[in-house]
Design an enzyme around this catalytic site. Structure first.
Site, mmCIF file in Angstrom:
data_model
loop_
_atom_site.group_PDB
_atom_site.id
_atom_site.type_symbol
_atom_site.label_atom_id
_atom_site.label_comp_id
_atom_site.label_asym_id
_atom_site.label_seq_id
_atom_site.Cartn_x
_atom_site.Cartn_y
_atom_site.Cartn_z
ATOM 1 N N GLU A 64 0.822 -1.201 0.000
ATOM 2 C CA GLU A 64 0.000 0.000 0.000
ATOM 3 C C GLU A 64 0.866 1.265 0.000
ATOM 4 O OE1 GLU A 64 -2.135 -2.997 2.771
ATOM 5 O OE2 GLU A 64 -0.118 -2.603 2.007
ATOM 6 N N LEU A 310 11.119 -37.536 3.258
ATOM 7 C CA LEU A 310 9.888 -37.249 2.507
ATOM 8 C C LEU A 310 8.735 -38.106 3.008
ATOM 9 C CD1 LEU A 310 11.553 -37.086 -1.007
ATOM 10 C CD2 LEU A 310 10.322 -35.192 0.065
#
Length: 361
Positions: A64, A310
């Site tokens: 912003e 994993l």
């Protein structure tokens, strides 16, 4: 009519069109804003874009601020609409509150994609804007904004990093050959082609951290950097239960912030960039890893191996994406690829390789 053709003819409102632009420019912050969200902001006056901005690298101005500062004629702000992918912040952090800045410039209309779940915001920015007299519209392209902010939202809502699993497997389902077939010197054994490897380095630049297990380090001696791409090297996270990895391996050379997770108490550090965290490897390993990363303010992690690491995250259900390359080679025997179930979202060819991307639903 095909689904793709139907989708291409979907009519979007003006608000949605400008929010799509916010999402487009917000991607410029990928890999640099974390742990802050990569927000996009657009300012519009009389159906003309007069300012744009995205979140600066961590510690710098928010989207912003950059959008407002980009407006040449600041007097137009009092008649403008600001579009932003995430609710403007309402608290002081490394920068002042964006909601205060919007109110200061008297921007009369604010269109927000998603309410910020951060406990210091969570509607407070919207409240500030309304109290300042702005009209506030929320939920513009909310689903698209949630997808875009998935790393930040996972960190805020689930109190853990966004977890991406990545591996390469042969056409017959192996991720590595037998140990006795490896060369005596620890060097990576490539299954994929150079184009796929370059893509992986791009991914590394986009995530805040990268994680591998002990065997991957001992057998491949990886650098875990982005040398085939541009961008910031991710924080290294190394599992080393018994502290088997010596200081002559690349991951401990100290050029990148490195976390070593071990069950061995260690009071001395080889250098300031390497820190040790003691965890229990016999209990809820994936959750403990996520807890450490959350405490370290790490909002995303790319897990590159090995197979046991994993599979640990897969079995725990603590993963969000799986990115799986399949090469053309055959090993016939070796280390089998992880077993998992997920929703296939995308499949594409990269020269001789196939890439499939799954989500954990």
């Amino acid at each position: 009519m095909s689904a793709n053709k139907s989708k291409s003819k979907t009519i979007v409102s003006k608000d949605e069109a400008y929010m799509l632009r916010c999402l487009e420019i917000a991607k410029n912050g990928l890999g640099t804003t974390a742990p802050n969200p990569m927000v996009g902001a657009v300012l519009v006056h009389n159906d003309t874009i007069i300012g744009e901005g995205f979140t600066s690298p961590y510690g710098g101005p928010h989207a912003e601020v950059n959008a407002i500062n980009s407006v040449v004629d600041q007097s137009l702000l009092k008649e403008a609409t600001i579009y932003v992918t995430l609710e403007p912040c309402s608290h002081y952090g490394k920068t002042p509150p964006c909601a205060d800045l919007i109110a200061k410039h008297g921007i009369p209309r604010v269109v927000i994609g998603l309410i910020d779940p951060h406990t210091k915001v969570a509607g407070k920015g919207i409240e500030k804007l309304k109290n300042a007299g702005s009209e506030v519209l929320t939920g513009c392209l909310e689903d698209e904004c949630r997808k875009h902010h998935q790393r930040f939202l996972t960190f805020q809502e689930k109190k853990r990093p966004y977890v991406i699993l990545k591996w390469a497997e042969t056409a017959d389902g192996f991720i590595a050959p037998k140990k006795e077939e490896r060369a005596s010197d620890p060097e990576p054994f490539w299954i994929t082609n150079p184009y796929s490897r370059q893509l992986v380095h791009q991914w590394r630049s986009e995530e805040q951290s990268i994680l591998v297990g002990t065997n991957t380090v001992l057998e491949d001696n990886p650098k875990l950097d982005v040398r085939l791409h541009t961008g910031k090297n991710p924080i290294r996270v190394i599992l080393d239960r018994k502290l088997k990895i010596s200081s002559d391996y690349h991951v401990l050379e100290g050029s990148v912030h490195t976390l070593v997770l071990t069950e061995v108490g260690k009071t001395t550090q080889p250098n300031a960039s390497v820190t040790y965290h003691q965890i229990n490897f016999d209990k809820d390993l994936a959750q403990q890893i996520c807890d450490v990363l959350y405490q370290e303010n790490i909002s995303s992690v790319l897990i590159e191996g090995g197979s046991q690491t994993l599979q640990t995250f897969i079995d725990s259900g603590l993963w969000d994406e799986a990115r799986v390359f399949t090469g053309r080679s055959h090993f016939k025997t070796g280390v089998s690829a992880p077993k998992f179930k997920g929703r296939l979202n995308n499949i594409k060819s990269i020269e001789t390789d196939t890439l499939k991307i799954y989500s954990n639903d």
